[in-house]
Design a protein around this motif. Sequence first.
Motif, PDB file in Angstrom:
ATOM      1  N   ASP A 142     -12.312  -4.287   3.133  1.00  0.00           N
ATOM      2  CA  ASP A 142     -11.598  -5.267   2.329  1.00  0.00           C
ATOM      3  C   ASP A 142     -10.870  -6.253   3.233  1.00  0.00           C
ATOM      4  O   ASP A 142     -10.282  -5.872   4.240  1.00  0.00           O
ATOM      5  CB  ASP A 142     -10.598  -4.554   1.418  1.00  0.00           C
ATOM      6  N   LEU A 145      -6.161  -9.258  -0.531  1.00  0.00           N
ATOM      7  CA  LEU A 145      -5.434  -8.529  -1.564  1.00  0.00           C
ATOM      8  C   LEU A 145      -5.184  -9.370  -2.807  1.00  0.00           C
ATOM      9  O   LEU A 145      -4.527  -8.930  -3.729  1.00  0.00           O
ATOM     10  CB  LEU A 145      -4.094  -8.035  -1.006  1.00  0.00           C
ATOM     11  N   SER A 260      -2.040  -5.463  -5.497  1.00  0.00           N
ATOM     12  CA  SER A 260      -3.272  -5.811  -4.787  1.00  0.00           C
ATOM     13  C   SER A 260      -4.410  -5.994  -5.786  1.00  0.00           C
ATOM     14  O   SER A 260      -4.469  -5.309  -6.813  1.00  0.00           O
ATOM     15  CB  SER A 260      -3.644  -4.736  -3.767  1.00  0.00           C
ATOM     16  N   PRO A 262      -8.322  -6.532  -4.866  1.00  0.00           N
ATOM     17  CA  PRO A 262      -9.316  -6.734  -3.804  1.00  0.00           C
ATOM     18  C   PRO A 262     -10.215  -7.924  -4.090  1.00  0.00           C
ATOM     19  O   PRO A 262     -10.742  -8.064  -5.203  1.00  0.00           O
ATOM     20  CB  PRO A 262     -10.100  -5.416  -3.814  1.00  0.00           C
ATOM     21  N   SER A 330      -5.487  -8.167   3.721  1.00  0.00           N
ATOM     22  CA  SER A 330      -5.356  -6.737   3.941  1.00  0.00           C
ATOM     23  C   SER A 330      -4.911  -6.498   5.378  1.00  0.00           C
ATOM     24  O   SER A 330      -5.307  -7.211   6.297  1.00  0.00           O
ATOM     25  CB  SER A 330      -6.704  -6.051   3.704  1.00  0.00           C
TER      26      SER A 330
END
Length: 372
Positions: A142, A145, A260, A262, A330
């Motif tokens: 990832d 966020l 968060s 992703p 991230s």
Amino acid sequence: MTSSRPSQQAPAVTAGWTRRRVLSVAGGTAAALALAACGAPSSAPPGQNAPSGASGAAGGGSGSKVVIGVGGQTLLTYMAATLAEQLGYYKEEGVDVELQDLQGGSKALTAMLGGSTQVTCGYYEHTIQMQAKNQSIKAFVDMGLSSGLALIVAPKNEGSIKSIGDLKGKNVGVTAPGSSTDMFVKYLLSKNGFQPTDAAVSAIGAGSSAVAAVQNNQVDAAVMLEPDISVLAKQLGKQPVILEDVRSVEGLKEVFGTDSWPSACLYAKTDWLQQNEDTGKKLARAIKRTLDYISQHSGQEIADKMPEKFSGGDKAQYAKVIDDLKKTLSKDGKFTQDGTEAVLKTQRVANPEVGNKDIDLSKTYTNDYVSA
């Protein structure tokens, strides 16, 4: 959507945080995310010939090169993929990477499904969309966020559109129908007690076309991304009015109930990833090292490492935008359960192809590669 490269950057503008937010355009919040968020193709296209030397192009195996399709390489949300190359981290990890700028997330996904690339630098939500279509792809590192979306009111409606309910019967600009920008509108309407279809949506693309559509009042409101918001602010000579914004932790918590969501990541076909486990780990380590580098260096230092053309002719402003971007990247490359559930929640509300289908999130992502 088809992403376009920024033609300019706007100076930093700051403002307070209120319900009817007129937010910082290039500073103070994470106003630097850009997105190549596109609707997923309905099914995998017929197989295509893979580039010469590509690793496991059509069905796994090993080789010397991995081709990564990027959903808009100049977009800052995908910066880590290019920076890893600029820093030499792919080579240091022992993998030969070719980055292909495919100018949009759906194009990058389609190329991977067809076998022209092996890995996609795109948005995590595509893994959920593809599982709903019985196709298995998995994200393995990832980068972001936050999706970086903001719902902006067109100048002509700044006095009349003051809440999500005021969008009923209005025309909202999105990158493309079925895209993440479209789903954001539908999610906000549903969240506030309205039908997802209460507002019409129109495709305005990204870049100059999106800026012009809002500036010239061709739509009543629009979901926009950076750097387009900054460019719009510069064209208007003032801060745009923003109803909802998920470019910051505060915005994410308010809209999705999570800190968060992703977004930018590397993903691949699950079978390719299983057959190229070592390569996947090398790619994940290279991105993780790049995220570490970003967290430890200034926007100016990072801008100096990026290709000159990416700055749009204003490296100082580019560096400022990178500094804002860092806040929503991230730190460790790992997906969180809360974050992936928030993305699924959005899809269930806004994407009828996902709806109430049985989705196994554990098959859409893994932290094993970045942790290796």
